[in-house]
Scaffold this active site. Sequence first.
Site, mmCIF file in Angstrom:
data_model
loop_
_atom_site.group_PDB
_atom_site.id
_atom_site.type_symbol
_atom_site.label_atom_id
_atom_site.label_comp_id
_atom_site.label_asym_id
_atom_site.label_seq_id
_atom_site.Cartn_x
_atom_site.Cartn_y
_atom_site.Cartn_z
ATOM 1 N N LYS A 60 14.556 -14.753 -8.211
ATOM 2 C CA LYS A 60 14.207 -13.832 -9.308
ATOM 3 C C LYS A 60 13.250 -14.519 -10.268
ATOM 4 C CE LYS A 60 15.135 -10.661 -8.078
ATOM 5 N NZ LYS A 60 15.629 -10.561 -6.799
ATOM 6 N N GLU A 116 19.395 -16.789 -5.107
ATOM 7 C CA GLU A 116 18.867 -15.502 -5.576
ATOM 8 C C GLU A 116 18.383 -15.619 -7.038
ATOM 9 O OE1 GLU A 116 17.835 -12.853 -4.353
ATOM 10 O OE2 GLU A 116 17.949 -11.348 -5.932
ATOM 11 N N ARG A 136 4.452 -0.458 -4.517
ATOM 12 C CA ARG A 136 4.036 -0.867 -3.172
ATOM 13 C C ARG A 136 2.753 -1.676 -3.180
ATOM 14 N NH1 ARG A 136 6.757 2.163 0.670
ATOM 15 N NH2 ARG A 136 5.242 1.579 2.231
ATOM 16 N N TRP A 144 -2.292 -2.987 -1.666
ATOM 17 C CA TRP A 144 -1.839 -4.382 -1.672
ATOM 18 C C TRP A 144 -2.709 -5.048 -0.622
ATOM 19 C CZ3 TRP A 144 0.414 -7.917 1.740
ATOM 20 C CH2 TRP A 144 1.067 -9.004 1.154
ATOM 21 N N ASN A 168 -2.090 2.752 5.112
ATOM 22 C CA ASN A 168 -1.155 1.654 4.848
ATOM 23 C C ASN A 168 -0.827 1.026 6.193
ATOM 24 O OD1 ASN A 168 1.057 0.023 4.145
ATOM 25 N ND2 ASN A 168 2.487 1.724 4.293
ATOM 26 N N GLY A 169 -1.091 -0.279 6.316
ATOM 27 C CA GLY A 169 -0.808 -0.950 7.587
ATOM 28 C C GLY A 169 -1.899 -1.948 7.899
ATOM 29 N N HIS A 185 21.000 -35.548 -2.682
ATOM 30 C CA HIS A 185 20.205 -35.882 -1.500
ATOM 31 C C HIS A 185 18.725 -35.558 -1.695
ATOM 32 C CE1 HIS A 185 23.817 -36.870 0.640
ATOM 33 N NE2 HIS A 185 24.330 -35.692 0.350
ATOM 34 N N CYS A 242 0.844 -1.196 0.000
ATOM 35 C CA CYS A 242 0.000 0.000 0.000
ATOM 36 C C CYS A 242 0.880 1.245 0.000
ATOM 37 C CB CYS A 242 -0.956 0.100 1.178
ATOM 38 S SG CYS A 242 -2.191 -1.203 1.191
ATOM 39 N N GLU A 266 9.752 -14.873 -8.743
ATOM 40 C CA GLU A 266 9.076 -13.583 -8.563
ATOM 41 C C GLU A 266 8.478 -13.057 -9.860
ATOM 42 O OE1 GLU A 266 11.250 -10.899 -5.213
ATOM 43 O OE2 GLU A 266 12.530 -11.474 -6.871
ATOM 44 N N LYS A 284 6.899 -4.346 -3.174
ATOM 45 C CA LYS A 284 8.317 -4.090 -2.937
ATOM 46 C C LYS A 284 8.614 -3.890 -1.454
ATOM 47 C CE LYS A 284 12.309 -2.078 -4.775
ATOM 48 N NZ LYS A 284 12.812 -3.417 -5.075
#
Length: 592
Positions: free
Chosen positions: A468, A464, A28, A74, A100-101, A487, A2, A471, A587
């Site tokens: 990526k 990483e 956001r 969001w 936002n929260g 394994h 948000c 995402e 983000k």
Amino acid sequence: MCGIVGCILNNDKAAPVLLECVKKLEYRGYDSVGIATPDSEIHIKKDKGMIDEVDAKVGLSDLPGDMGIAHVRWATHGIPTKTNSHPHTDCSGDIAVVHNGIIENYKELKDSLQSEGHIFKSDTDTEVIPHLIEKYMTTGLDLEESVKEALNLIHGSYAIAAISRNEPGKIVGARKESPLIVGKGENEYFLASDAPAILNHTNNIIYLEDGEMVILNKSGVTVKNMLGEIIEKEVHVITWTPDMAEKSGYDHFMIKEIHEQPEAVKNTLMEAEDIEEIVSQIGDVDKICFVACGTSYHASLIGKYLFESLIGLPTDVILASEFKYSAKAMDEKTLVIIISQSGETADTLKALRMVKEQSKTLAIVNVLGSTATREAEYVLYTRAGPEIGVAATKTYVSQLTCIYMLVAYISKRMDLIDELQNVPQQMTSLLENEGHIKKIAQKYKYASDFFFIGRGFSYPTALEGALKLKEITYIHGEGYAAGELKHGPLALIDDGVPVVAVVPPGETHDKTLSNVEEVRARGGHVIGVGSQEDGDLKSEVEDLIGLDPEINEIISPITYIVPLQLLSYYISVEKGIDPDKPKNLAKCVTVE
Ligand code: G6P
């Protein structure tokens, strides 16, 4: 997670400016968007969907007045719908709020407000705020007092902006555990979740602290505490420029930010003095503990390899959301290193607050003035500039640069600093040949699973790379320590399964090559990432992404991640996905 904006302009129309600012916060959240402006009534336009879609549908800038508030969402409470979009209003429609929260006690507040006759329209937690403000305004309190009373009842996190039809010309904002900044322009004033949103209008920024309220009107900005006392705040002039938050001719922010990496590393290298100073101040430390989330967690893993293998200092790396189980193991001889691009990630801040009284804390952060920078004992900035793409790229390589420098100055390994100086050029050479990676992306875009493998310093690079891919392409990607393949995951390697093997020259090279052979023996298609002169690797793989042969294993993570970022970026574009705004992600994650 948000984004909110508010502005009071000097007679210019506010809605187009709010729209422009809120677009900068789309990283956001992008489930829905809305704008409210007050005059004789509160005008609201909002709907679910990306900002451009909603704007095309409802004409978001077509609202009267020279002030207002805006929001990108969001979703946390309530699915993305028009009704659940912000701004939210009270029963009369005279009060509008963006938030936002998360309001943790919203159910109990909602029940009590409903029993008093308030009618709710949405499923959100936010809607309790305008109704609470309404409740107090009807007793005769003004907007500011009513916001204060409402916030006294709320448990949870918030950055809010509220307006009322009865007090046009005023915006009341407040924050607790969610970011909120104030911009002071020439006779125009702004509120925003983040500075890049308002950079086109001002770079004079006031950072609000938890428990502070701000009142914006035509004559200026007043910051108060929750007792109503005025607080004198410093105005910071930030050096980020508006074009840093623009695409500048690139198709997406992500590819622009990938190309900005040589510069980001160069700029971060200029932090040497600050790092030396911090190293001299930190004093005796017998343990390091990195705490971070997402990509910052992967940067921290490289930190562990560096601190343990080059200095012999025991180093833990703990996901911020899991930190509470380890907090007691930190003492005054522990240096807790918080890594965060935003400096606002709720889990990371919570961990920082758990240990800051008992251990030394150092925050490595990109966003100037963010909460982590104000709460940690020591701060190092990564100089990547604003990062807008949801998937972190240039901030990751800047975080790594910072960690390498820290280790170099602690261990007096100046050879590492010399090697870091070569990184920007090594990255640039790779970026000049990105066409080859684009072709590999076209070849593998239909894969449903990918594996990424590497040993030692290349293991976090594999993790990483897999992150990526997940995402921004929605393809299942799994990063594995190459030696662990046997394994478990080897059972999943079949004909044609793509396996990205990170194989820089160095100690782990030959062993990783053996793992590559194991994969090939089961029909896997190996994409090798290694030295362009590595004949052995070339002969073992389907495709080779070749890098400068001078890059050794220890320093390799900074440059070797770049082809993996490009691979995911081009697969994402090939699949018609917007890599800047992957579904369900944001983000800056300001909820736990
Ligand atoms: C979100 C972002 C990731 C980021 C993570 C941690 O999940 O989408 O890109 O790595 O948060 O964020 P931070 O700002 O603390 O580095």
